[in-house]
Design a protein around this motif. Structure first.
Motif, short mmCIF file in Angstrom:
data_model
loop_
_atom_site.label_atom_id
_atom_site.label_comp_id
_atom_site.label_asym_id
_atom_site.label_seq_id
_atom_site.Cartn_x
_atom_site.Cartn_y
_atom_site.Cartn_z
N GLU A 1 24.58 35.33 41.92
CA GLU A 1 25.38 35.79 40.78
C GLU A 1 25.31 37.31 40.64
OE1 GLU A 1 25.19 31.91 37.79
OE2 GLU A 1 23.67 33.48 37.63
N ASN A 2 24.12 37.86 40.86
CA ASN A 2 23.96 39.31 40.80
C ASN A 2 24.80 39.99 41.88
OD1 ASN A 2 22.26 41.74 39.80
ND2 ASN A 2 21.97 41.78 42.02
N GLY B 1 20.70 36.80 30.95
CA GLY B 1 21.32 36.16 32.10
C GLY B 1 22.47 36.95 32.69
N ASP B 2 23.42 36.24 33.28
CA ASP B 2 24.56 36.88 33.93
C ASP B 2 25.45 37.63 32.94
OD1 ASP B 2 26.03 37.32 36.43
OD2 ASP B 2 27.59 36.11 35.50
N ASN C 1 23.87 41.00 32.57
CA ASN C 1 23.59 41.70 33.82
C ASN C 1 24.58 42.85 34.01
OD1 ASN C 1 22.30 42.16 36.28
ND2 ASN C 1 23.60 40.73 37.40
N ARG D 1 17.05 28.17 41.13
CA ARG D 1 17.46 29.16 40.12
C ARG D 1 17.33 30.59 40.60
NH1 ARG D 1 12.32 27.58 36.36
NH2 ARG D 1 10.93 27.63 38.15
N SER D 2 16.28 30.88 41.40
CA SER D 2 16.09 32.25 41.88
C SER D 2 17.22 32.65 42.83
CB SER D 2 14.74 32.38 42.59
OG SER D 2 14.58 33.68 43.11
N HIS E 1 12.26 40.62 39.29
CA HIS E 1 13.28 40.06 40.19
C HIS E 1 13.05 40.48 41.64
CE1 HIS E 1 15.70 43.91 39.62
NE2 HIS E 1 15.97 43.66 40.90
N ARG F 1 20.47 33.07 40.88
CA ARG F 1 20.49 34.34 40.15
C ARG F 1 20.84 35.49 41.09
NH1 ARG F 1 21.13 37.17 35.41
NH2 ARG F 1 19.87 39.06 35.44
N ALA G 1 14.83 37.93 32.94
CA ALA G 1 16.29 37.93 33.08
C ALA G 1 16.95 37.61 31.75
CB ALA G 1 16.70 36.91 34.14
#
Length: 692
Positions: A305-306, A198-199, A202, A298-299, A76, A302, A195
């Motif tokens: 969201e992180n 996913g979320d 995380n 998508r990157s 990441h 992500r 990943a």
């Protein structure tokens, strides 16, 4: 432990736990580690780990793991590089990448690696430059001296020098780095495996993410020699083992005043969370439009969201009355000691009140500053390029000491490198982002605000964004190079719409920045320094400074925790990863892993939880054992670690890493990356690690 005591002792001289603390290498508490774990790191051991550590200039950590410039970090951390090297026909982010020869290693357009080679205390020099000054005059003198010290140190393009503020201004150090600007991709797994979970997973544990990647630094078109590297451990880490994290934690606020923490809780975090939540919604809608939109989004999605999850965790920590109660108790104890010392009291008089007043002023100006200068109105890569080109041309004509911080002689090489890298920009996504930002500035400041009128005129945000993005030529690196080389004359003569727009809004942006720096930043820095010096005077220097994205070392152990009466084991396994596979995202294992099922014993460690004290920026940090050998790769923390911005709680705060055995097993048996595995094992066999 009573939660009302979580923050107690954070401003005291020693941490409450042997595992607490992001320690600078020149002040590592070896005696404390020895008392807790029976191991005393020698100076040779400390130098070995320090020189094996790497900082990625974009905000992550890494490490040398072979004498041939091989660098280990998180997937990441270099997603941007992988995305830059991808195309609709060659989606490396989805499929992964492996260079089976040196010739196949691909240069990352925007990645720079730094190795810390020297640390010098420059506190006396900085204090002399600011002695007797307050407000804007203090800030101006501090920046002027910082620029001068850094310029004298950075003698070539291969050297980077940063004046680092420690203990909130109680100390200043000059950090000298060896710069590597040619960084190439060697190996990266699929995005879905890096990943995995996913979320939902995380900041949780158990985890089954293969969040690992390998780069190589090159010099003079050949792999660079890296005589200082961290060899792989012969045996992996197990429950109870002592382990160390060497990395670059981005920022903590454990020594912030109560007023500063309340400002974060009540003003800054709510504002940022709303911004990110709306951006996430926009990106999700945009990404759903087509497969190509999803590929290019998508990157970023992500990352957003992180950020949302991390900031929500911070906000929840500050919303806990127990944490702020402990902070108030700590601050009261410090002020009582200050009041008992006439000299320290006089030097600190009014400091806390001035900080509170500055934050009250910032509360009123925050939307204005965030929109105009901090970039919330223009979340566009093409606009960022245009602003840098406009400002480089302007700032280069000023004396170095009078430039904006990011355009001083010591900072320009990295900036110019990024401007001149031929990395792709997706116009459709950039237009959508700029539309979002221009819409937000109108909503935030109001349609009748003079600045909004200046920016939009009679245009709709979407129409203006379309005109700017479709009309600009800044996607062409040759155009950027010509503007950079031509300087102010070329920029002022340019008819490029994005350059014209950046020039149009720059005066207001600079004015907002100056208001913030003179009335907020200057006061916070000056009074933070006064409080820090008072703290050092009454408590001593045995504590650790807040994180500043500079190299730190932290001890810990492999250990699970108790979650509401449920024990959480410290290790996950390959077998557990296959059990977690559902065939549906985000719990869908890639085909490479499904085909490799059975090749790796199911009990092989996959991810591991430790008590190490980490924060954002530690991503990519090596996890090493007492022999100075790699046993893992930090990539996350648990939910309890999110409050680590403000307090470390040893009972539940956990770092999360990819286990060293899991990395080797995945490389060899899932991806067939024999070249990387052989290099790691050869380096491990040949390595001579300093005696403990």
């Amino acid at each position: 432990m009573d939660r009302r005591l979580l923050a107690l002792g954070l401003l005291l001289s020693l941490p409450a736990s042997a595992d607490e603390g992001m320690w600078t290498y020149d002040a590592f508490p070896s005696d404390t580690v020895n008392k807790a774990y029976g191991f005393t790191p020698t100076q040779a051991w400390l130098d070995h780990v320090r020189l094996g550590s790497v900082r990625l200039a974009g905000g992550c950590s890494a490490s040398f793991v072979s004498p041939e410039g091989l660098v280990m970090t998180n997937h990441h951390c270099i997603r941007g590089c992988i995305e830059d090297l991808s195309s609709p026909k060659k989606d490396l982010l989805a499929k992964g990448f492996y260079a089976s020869s040196a010739a196949q290693e691909l240069r990352c357009p925007k990645v720079e690696a730094n190795q810390l080679v020297e640390m010098t205390d420059v506190t006396a020099k900085m204090n002399a430059a600011t002695k007797g000054l307050t407000g804007a005059a203090f800030n101006t003198a501090l920046k002027k001296e910082t620029a001068a010290v850094e310029a004298a140190c950075a003698t070539s393009g291969d050297v980077r020098c940063d004046v680092v503020t420690l203990f909130n201004g109680g100390k200043y150090h000059l950090y000298k780095y060896r710069r590597f600007q040619d960084v190439r991709l060697v190996f990266a797994p699929e995005f879905s495996m890096a990943a995995f979970g996913g979320d939902p997973d995380n900041f949780n544990f158990p985890r089954f993410g293969f969040d690992a990647a390998f780069l190589r630094v090159w010099q003079d078109n050949a792999p660079a020699k890296s005589p200082h590297f961290l060899p792989w451990a012969k045996q992996g880490a197990k429950e109870g083992d002592l382990v160390f994290v060497s990395g670059h934690p981005g920022g903590t606020e454990r020594k912030a005043t109560v007023a500063e923490l309340e400002f974060q809780r009540d003003v800054n975090l709510p504002y940022t969370l709303l911004q990110l939540a709306e951006l996430r919604g926009m990106l999700r809608e945009y990404a759903g439009g087509s497969a190509e939109r999803y590929r290019t989004t998508r990157s970023m999605l992500r990352g957003v969201e992180n950020g949302l999850k991390a900031l929500r965790g911070r906000h929840q920590s500050l919303a806990d009355p127990a944490l702020l109660a402990g902070k108030r108790q700590d601050e009261a104890a410090l002020r009582q000691k200050v009041d008992a010392n006439a000299q320290v009291k006089a030097a600190t008089d009014g400091a806390w009140d001035e900080i509170t007043q500055a934050l009250d002023a910032y509360r009123r100006m925050l939307p204005d500053y965030r929109m105009k200068e901090a970039g919330d109105a223009y979340p566009s890569e093409l606009f960022r390029m245009a602003r840098h080109l406009v400002r480089v041309a302007e700032e280069k004509e000023r004396p170095n000491a009078e430039r904006l911080r990011e355009y001083t002689q010591s900072q320009l090489p990295t900036l110019e490198q990024q401007l001149l890298r031929d990395a792709p920009v997706t116009p459709e996504l950039d237009q959508a982002l700029l539309t979002f930002g221009l819409t937000r500035v109108r909503e935030t400041l109001g349609a009748d605000d003079p600045f909004v009128q200046q920016v939009l005129g009679r245009e709709a945000p979407a129409d203006l964004a379309r005109t700017l993005v479709r009309g600009t030529k800044l996607r062409d690196v040759k155009v950027r190079a010509a503007l950079l080389k031509g300087g102010k004359a070329a920029v002022e003569a340019s008819k490029d719409p994005m350059i014209l727009f950046a020039r149009k809004v720059d005066a207001e942006a600079r004015a907002a920045r100056k208001r913030y720096e003179d009335t907020v930043e200057a006061v916070l820095k000056r009074n933070g320094e006064r409080i820090a010096k008072a703290h050092l005077a009454v408590y001593g220097t045995s504590g650790y400074p807040d994180a500043t994205f500079t190299l730190r070392l932290n001890p810990g152990q492999v250990k699970g925790w108790d979650e509401n009466g449920r024990p959480v084991a410290a290790l996950t396994t390959f077998g557990g990863a296959y059990e977690r596979h559902t065939g549906k995202e985000p719990y869908k294992l890639p085909d490479t892993w499904l085909k490799a099922r059975g090749k790796v014993p199911p009990q092989t460690p996959f991810d591991v939880a430790t008590t190490n004290d980490i924060i954002g920026g530690n991503s990519g940090s090596p996890l090493v054992d007492r022999d100075g050998r790699v046993v893992g790769l930090i990539f996350d923390g648990n939910l309890h670690s999110l409050g680590g911005r403000y307090a470390y709680v040893p009972e539940t705060n956990r770092a999360v890493a990819v286990h060293g055995e899991g990395i080797l097993a995945g490389l060899e048996h899932v991806y067939g990356a024999r070249r990387v595995v052989d290099e790691l094992r050869k380096a491990s066999d040949a390595a001579v690690v300093p005696a403990k």
